[in-house]
Scaffold this motif. Structure first.
Motif: not given
Length: 1547
Positions: A115-121, A164-173, A842-848
């Motif tokens: 799930g998206r919260s797992e991706m964040w963790r 790092t904190e600023d690296t964008k992580i892309v999850f591909r399934s 629920q589909g929100f995104q963290l704003i960097v």
């Protein structure tokens, strides 16, 4: 570098992880060598002679004193991948992590739900770690396994780096839900320039290549393949259509009648090899057009002529919405082995579609909000203008109205071209020539006559009208909006770039007609596009109406529109239009929707985000023979599958010009020096100098720079018109490099010669769009970060701000007092993290946001906007967004403040009602269905309720509601039948026996064990031998017993805290290899020993037989008093087993089922165990375990406790004395229909229910109407204590277990991680697999047409039941009164289903105001593979009250019971049959019948045989009827002879 000699060499050795305990890390070294190094430092390792070669970055995770001096050891797999030889000398130095930081990284995972919260963790877990290509990542807390796929840094692909904190992580399934839609428009039957049918190009070309790539990357997608098309009928009115055609017809904006068809070829399947499916598609293709166009033909009936539409006119947006209806319900039928959703439309067109504006707005908003990947693959030739291009239906037919266009950025476009070459030419024709004056065209587009002939003069006059100034016209059309709304025809010098306020907003053309500028603001409000901020839009204006391809306008004769304008002054449509052949002239205002997906794109060398399948062609100098050496290094690239349809080996064109393929980010052309290096160097040595070499003015789109290009998914790539016609170009950065450890692709792509680069640098590049194979093989999940936040002015003007504060500590304090059961509350920090998690889920995104000194998690020292408190207090702050909704969550001390920004002018909700015909697998016809497409009002989500639910840890005051979209997993517990094997030997399938009593007890015992396992998921204290507060005399013996009966730690689930019973009657975790069931006398029920293996069992058997909890010879005398029985019952060894001490259960608790079985073995036949227990309760000896005296004794898994206890005993625990709280903690289930287990009942009549004088009720819900069907309890989810998150959920279950019925269990959660829930349910499934088994079932098994939640491409199969098989046409049930006949028909259908092995499922009754809804019963097959539903026509044939209900009823009747619109037509009797698509694919396919000819599936054989039975073939139905009548006659005769006066009332 600090503390390191410049070039000290080390000897490199390798080790294998796990072989040697001390060498568990990737990198091992001796601390003495590196006095300044610390754990966590990043080091760079490379060969000294190869400065520019492969540089490996690794992190020091541990030091080892055993490692030799001047030696470093790396893991052998890494050494092999980076071509580092053992025992060679290498340079190693510590590097600054910032210098080797990654911009973005792609991570792939397979066969799991994340799930998206797992991706964040996971992102948090990976921050500040070092990674390399193909590194396997195991995140044990969340049980997540994934692998690094690709990394980008400073505009280049690299092989290792630091996150790092600023690296964008892309999850591909690589296990997604993929919908492949093939548009079967008329072009599919046309030939392309190579002489192939476009269908062949799509299937033999594109799909074949796609499936090969899936296989190579070992993808395991769950795929649905649908062929779809639109049929137009040449008719002026509805009267021209016969009755049977009218149900599904729709009218388009031009008044044409059409019907949409969907043919589902493959539904939710997984295959190891998809190539077998291609044959199936070819078969469907041959008959598709004829079937669809002639679908309605009947004998002696005239129907209007039907034609297949072109791709442009087709149902493109409808198809996307149909997939969205399934995708947006992902929380309903959750499976734990896939993540991600992708819909791919494959069209023979060129990417131009004529669409309805409202439907476009719905589609756009839904695709963006749901975060679904949508790909469009065109097999037509790429046109010379920007695509994808949506042309809005122009309902205004006046001459001056301009057509309106949109360039959707939310569709990812690919063009597929084959590798065929024509020897004599490299020219690619881009347009089809129109037929001049052809009657054929007039016929097919009859609706356009008025347009074509709207001038009385001859159109050919204008064909060569050189006097008309086209340039002036263009200049004038595309110029920026002047002050007045009309202007005369004059040349206006126009600025090179036009900036329009908000391009993605549209206005209705007809409203713009005669406006004065003062009216314009009013209309802006009405605009329906989801991205309006303020300002009007700028959409493409077409130069002509209906060309399939804009380029046709150059050759077509419909240009008359242009010509007219020179005569009359035009009415400007209120905004600048965009030149379709040069959309880069226009930039648009940035919005959050525009930036929703941008974080999946890597940054190119110029600093803009790029799409890797867009190529820029740079013309190069002609090649001499000597220069061909550059082809050689390209070979490996081709082998690695990176050729994107353009074989590198063939790139020399006929004309002697050579083209280099450069990614389209070479807008700012690369400096010559960087291109002239010997190698295209992805592993470049990273130094600060390189970092600083990046130009300072690189375009960087932050929220401040709020402009974006109109075209393209990233909004940062410019579209250029000069599209090359040469196909064979060389890739430089592209390619799916590496399949498992193949790094060559990264190293061997060769750069062009300096000479060539110079030649190409001058001219403007040309873009070619290839195929985005990466998106189609391993689709990206919606990124969890984005970067757009509105500025302060916009926030104040356009948004409504609401905020509320949460004080978790106070809330928890209050709840801890009132709550019956103590649970550890969440800390404020945990609540804050969970609140963010829920929004992500629920589909929100963290704003960097860049400009603040905040880091990736959104932490900052000051508040972003409108600070609530002085900035210094805030510890953490998160900004999140979805669509136009922004949330700010700030944590300060123990206060959480949630601030919501929602748009001041929300869009009106749009609802489109859509009818279509679909043909699913195993269906016989195209059935009618209807579906609603609606935009969801996200601002209405009740976040306050959700946040309080989290704060109170799921307390009963804040239940989960349907609107919160909580996840659920629904299961049925079914009895295990081994009948499937028998069907192999028998030709018929109606051989399932009646539910027999002999197996019932095993099933009930098994069920008790399962519910124990489920209940034991509550926290349990020490598992020691019980010290009972009742008796102290036999402590020693009891200890020995319970020690033996406890499962050994390595059995079953490791140390799982299952409830332990004293004198336990549980089955062993593993059945003993020898049968240790003792021979018992008749009055006794056989029990299994509570042994964990044969040895322990033998150990028990060797003791005196007191110890198994059943004394051999105690029987109560008929006159034993209640007190005597009670004393024996509570005996700690020989009495009923108690549960070990557990929170919220009183001491000495047992379940009534155990007590009943215990009593039955010890009582003489005269006394009923249930009555005795009830008497004990009335005497206050026992009581319900909640402490509620009013709860009667109910047989089943219901808790009671012994009231008289020693209150001072160590283990004494008192009841909760709160029934509601108790029920929320524990599952309690009543047992019905199996009372024969504990007292002897009279034998029931053998007469089938449908022939009895008074039929028995269908289920316990009919018998006791006031009983609740379901109950809900709290569920602790993280049984094995693995997660670093507080996880809990709820379990919803049937309140009654009735043998022979499916028992339903639903797990519901929001605050849990997918893998942890999967772990829990897996444990249950292993537990319940001896006499029962758990099978997952969909939320809506039948998926009937016109229902809200169902999948639009799924539907039940209707199987009619023959009712006219009686001789002389007699009607069934003639001998019974009429009012009972419809019920008897249901019971007859039920009897047929049970012969085929179906079990009834109990559902909650549907209620409808003032109307008698038809009775309906649902069944599930005992294998869990299919469902059946029978519905009764209501006895009274009254008209429906409300028109709405009538509509629904009519729809249903029409869809399922023969296609009729009239509700009074007698409905057909029959069954609805549906497949269980939740069964894993491998299991489904494993059920082939052993000796069948072509591996026939058991499920299909059953369906076929069931159809035959219902149609009375071989008189099987009639035979069944006569047999049933015979049984009834015999029973009546028997009763008559016995002269019994029972319920049958024999005549």
């Amino acid at each position: 570098m600090p503390g390191m000699p410049a070039m000290k060499l080390y000897k490199l050795t390798t080790h294998t992880r796990g072989c040697n305990k001390s060498y568990d890390a990737d990198l091992v070294m001796n601390l003495k060598d590196h006095p300044n190094a610390n754990v966590g430092d990043v080091v760079e390792i490379y060969a000294p002679d190869d400065e520019n070669g492969t540089h490996l970055l690794l992190q020091i995770t541990e030091f080892n004193v055993n490692a030799g001096r001047d030696v470093i050891s790396i893991e052998s797999g890494i050494a092999a991948a980076f071509k580092m030889r053992a025992y060679s000398n290498v340079v190693m130095r510590i590097v600054n992590p910032a210098d080797v930081a990654l911009d973005s990284i792609e991570i792939t995972f397979k066969d799991q739900y994340m799930g998206r919260s797992e991706m964040w963790r996971l992102k948090t877990y990976l921050t500040d770690t070092c990674v390399y290509v193909n590194k396997k990542i195991d995140y044990n807390d969340m049980q997540i396994r994934c692998q690094v796929y690709e990394m980008w840094s400073q505009g280049e692909r690299v092989a290792s780096g630091v996150i790092t904190e600023d690296t964008k992580i892309v999850f591909r399934s690589s296990t997604s839900m993929v919908y492949l839609f093939l548009q079967m428009s008329s072009e599919m039957w046309d030939f392309d320039i190579h002489g192939d049918l476009y269908f062949e190009k799509a299937v033999n070309g594109f799909l074949t290549e796609l499936f090969q790539k899936w296989k190579k990357l070992s993808c395991n997608h769950e795929v649905t393949i649908v062929l779809f098309s639109r049929t137009f009928y040449a008719a002026k009115s509805l009267d021209e259509f016969p009755e049977h055609m009218r149900d599904c017809l729709q009218l388009d904006y031009k008044g044409r009648f059409y019907e949409d068809f969907y043919r589902v070829a493959i539904q939710n399947e997984r295959c190891d090899d998809w190539c077998t499916v291609l044959g199936q598609l070819r078969k469907l293709f041959t008959s598709y057009q004829a079937t669809v166009l002639r679908y309605h033909e009947r004998e002696h009936m005239k129907i209007p002529p039907a034609t297949n539409s072109t791709a442009t006119q087709g149902n493109f947006l409808e198809v996307l919405n149909i997939s969205l209806n399934t995708f947006e319900k992902h929380y309903l039928d959750r499976t734990f082995d896939r993540t991600g959703q992708l819909s791919v439309v494959i069209t023979p067109g060129v990417g131009v579609f004529s669409v309805d504006r409202e439907l476009t707005n719905i589609t756009k908003q839904r695709i963006i909000d749901n975060g679904v990947g949508s790909d469009l693959v065109c097999v037509g030739e790429q046109p010379l203008h920007a695509v994808p291009l949506l042309k809005f239906h122009n309902k205004d037919t006046t001459l001056t109205s301009a057509d309106d266009y949109s360039l959707p950025h939310w569709i990812n476009l690919s063009f597929y071209s084959t590798n065929k070459k024509i020897a004599y030419s490299s020219f690619i024709p881009r347009i089809k020539l129109p037929l001049f004056g052809s009657t054929l065209q007039d016929a097919s587009e009859g609706g356009e006559d008025n347009e074509r002939h709207f001038l009385s003069c001859n159109q050919s006059e204008y064909k060569h009208n050189h006097l008309f100034d086209y340039d002036a016209y263009d200049e004038q059309i595309f110029q920026p909006l002047p002050a007045q709304s009309t202007c005369s025809l004059q040349r206006v010098v126009r600025a090179k770039k036009t900036s329009v306020p908000s391009l993605e907003t549209y206005a209705y053309n007809n409203e713009w007609e005669n406006l004065t500028p003062t009216q314009i603001p009013a209309i802006r409000r009405k605009m329906s596009d989801p991205d309006i901020h303020h300002g009007t839009s700028a959409m493409l204006a077409a130069l002509q109406p209906d060309a399939t391809n804009l380029s046709e306008s150059l050759a077509s004769e419909k240009n008359s529109r242009r010509t007219i304008v020179s005569i009359a002054p035009i009415v400007r449509p209120g905004r600048a239009l965009i030149n379709p052949f040069d959309p880069s002239q226009v930039t648009i205002k940035l919005t959050s929707n525009r930036r929703r997906w941008t974080h999946i794109f890597p940054k190119g060398p110029t600093g803009v985000l790029i799409q890797q399948h867009h190529y820029q062609a740079v013309p190069a100098k002609s090649t001499q023979a000597g220069q061909h050496q550059h082809q050689k290094p390209l070979q490996p690239l081709h082998q690695n599958g990176s050729n994107n349809n353009n074989e590198p080996e063939e790139y020399g064109g006929e004309n002697g010009e050579q083209y280099d393929r450069v990614s389209s980010y070479s807008m700012l052309s690369k400096s010559v020096s960087s291109q002239s290096e010997d190698k295209m160097d992805f592993f470049k040595r990273r130094q600060n100098s390189i970092m600083n070499a990046l130009p300072a003015n690189v375009p960087n789109l932050t929220a401040t720079q709020a402009k974006s290009y109109l075209w393209g998914a990233t909004g940062e790539q410019e579209w250029t018109p000069a599209i090359t016609t040469v196909k064979h170009l060389r890739p430089i950065v592209e390619g799916e490099h590496h399949h498992l450890g193949d790094l060559e692709a990264l190293e061997t792509a060769s750069p062009p010669d300096p000479v060539e680069a110079e030649a190409g640098g001058g001219g403007r590049g040309k873009i070619i769009i290839g195929v985005d194979w990466k998106s189609l093989t391993i689709p990206a999940c919606l990124p969890i970060t984005t970067d757009y936040f509105p500025d302060k002015r916009s926030l104040n003007n356009d948004y409504v701000i609401t905020d509320y504060t949460l004080l978790p500590d106070d809330v928890n304090h209050d709840y801890a007092q009132s709550r019956a059961v103590y649970r550890k509350p969440l800390s404020t920090e945990e609540v804050c993290k969970e609140i963010v998690s829920q929004r992500l889920a629920q589909g929100f995104q963290l704003i960097v946001v860049d400009e603040k000194p905040s880091n990736g998690g959104g932490c900052s020292s000051g508040s972003a906007v409108l600070p609530v408190k002085p900035p210094c207090e805030i510890k953490k702050e998160y900004l999140l967004s979805i669509g136009r909704i922004f949330h700010k969550i700030s944590l300060s001390g123990s206060v959480i403040t949630v601030t919501g920004y929602r748009p001041r002018h929300p869009y009106p909700p749009i609802n489109v009602d859509y009818r279509y015909r679909f043909h699913a697998p195993q269906h016989e016809t195209y059935e009618i269905s209807g579906v609603n497409f609606t935009t969801e009002k996200l601002e209405n989500f009740n976040w306050n309720h959700m946040d309080l639910y989290i704060c109170t840890r799921g307390d009963v005051d804040y239940p989960l509601m349907e609107s919160l979209k909580y996840w659920r997993y629904r299961m049925y517990l079914l009895p295990r039948e081994n009948i499937v094997n028998k069907i192999a030997s028998c030709q018929r399938c109606d051989i399932f026996p009646d539910a027999t009593a002999d197996n019932t007890q095993d099933q009930v015992e098994d069920f008790v064990r399962l519910i124990e396992a489920v209940s034991k998921l509550k926290r349990q204290f020490a598992r020691k031998a019980r010290d009972s507060p009742i008796a102290h005399s036999i402590t020693k013996r009891r200890h020995s017993t319970s020690i033996i009966s406890r499962p050994q730690p390595n059995q079953g689930l490791m140390n799982s805290p299952f409830r332990e019973r004293v004198g336990s009657n549980r089955l062993p975790e593993k059945r003993p290899s020898i049968n240790v069931r003792p021979k018992l006398e008749n009055g006794r029920i056989p029990r299994h020993f509570p042994a964990t293996d044969a040895v322990a069992a033998a150990g028990i058997a060797a003791r005196d037989d007191q110890d198994d909890g059943f004394p051999v010879d105690i029987k109560f005398s008929p006159n034993a008093t209640l007190a005597d029985i009670f004393e024996a019952m509570k005996h700690p060894v020989t009495g009923v087993g108690y549960f070990s001490k557990t929170q919220s259960l009183p001491s000495c608790t047992f379940i009534s089922y155990d007590a009943l079985m215990w009593l039955k073995t010890r009582l003489n036949n005269g006394r009923q165990p249930l009555e005795l227990l009830e008497a004990m309760r009335k005497e206050r000896m026992i009581c319900h375990a909640s402490g509620d005296w009013n709860q009667p004794v109910v047989p089943g898994f219901v808790f009671y406790y012994v009231v008289e206890q020693d209150k001072n005993a160590k283990d004494y625990a008192q009841p909760l004395n709160d029934y509601r709280a108790f029920v929320n903690e524990w599952l309690e289930i009543e047992f019905q229909g199996c009372s024969f287990l504990w007292h002897d009942e009279q034998v029931t009549t053998p007469v089938p229910n449908f022939l009895r004088e008074s039929p028995a009720p269908q289920s316990w819900t009919d018998a006791s109407t006031n009983k609740r069907v379901y109950r809900q309890s709290h569920l602790e989810i993280d049984v094995n204590q693995k997660s670093d998150r507080m996880e809990w959920g709820h379990v919803k279950h049937h309140t009654v277990l009735q043998p022979g019925f499916a028992f339903e269990i639903v797990v519901e959660w929001v605050t849990s991680s997918g893998p942890i829930v999967a772990d829990l349910i897996g444990g249950w499934m292993r537990k319940a697999n001896q006499f029962n088994f758990l099978v997952s079932v969909p939320a809506d098994p039948m998926a009937e047409p016109f229902t809200k939640k169902s999948d639009p491409l799924r539907g039940p199969i209707f199987i009619p039941l023959c009712t006219t098989f009686l001789p002389d046409g007699a009607t069934l049930f003639d001998e019974f009164p009429e009012e009972s006949r419809s019920d008897r028909m249901l019971f007859l259908q039920e009897a047929i289903l049970s012969k085929f092995g179906f079990l009834p499922c109990v559902l909650e009754k549907k209620f409808s105001v003032g109307k008698d809804l038809p009775k309906e019963y649902q069944y599930v097959h005992c294998t869990g593979n299919m469902f059946a539903l029978i519905r009764c026509a209501t006895n009274n044939n009254t008209q429906m009250e409300s028109p709405i209900q009538q509509e629904e009823e009519a729809n249903f009747t029409r869809c399922v019971y023969g296609h009729t619109n009239n509700t009074n037509v007698p409905k057909k009797v029959g069954f609805l049959w549906a497949w269980n698509h939740m069964i894993p694919n491998k299991k489904w396919k494993a059920q082939t019948i052993n000796n069948s000819a072509d591996g026939e599936l058991f499920q299909l054989k059953l369906l076929k045989d069931f159809r035959e039975f219902c149609s009375n073939s071989d008189h099987r139905l009639a035979t069944f009827w006569t047999q049933s009548q015979e049984i009834k006659r015999k029973a009546q005769k028997f009763e008559f002879n016995n002269n019994n006066n029972d319920e049958m009332k024999s005549k």
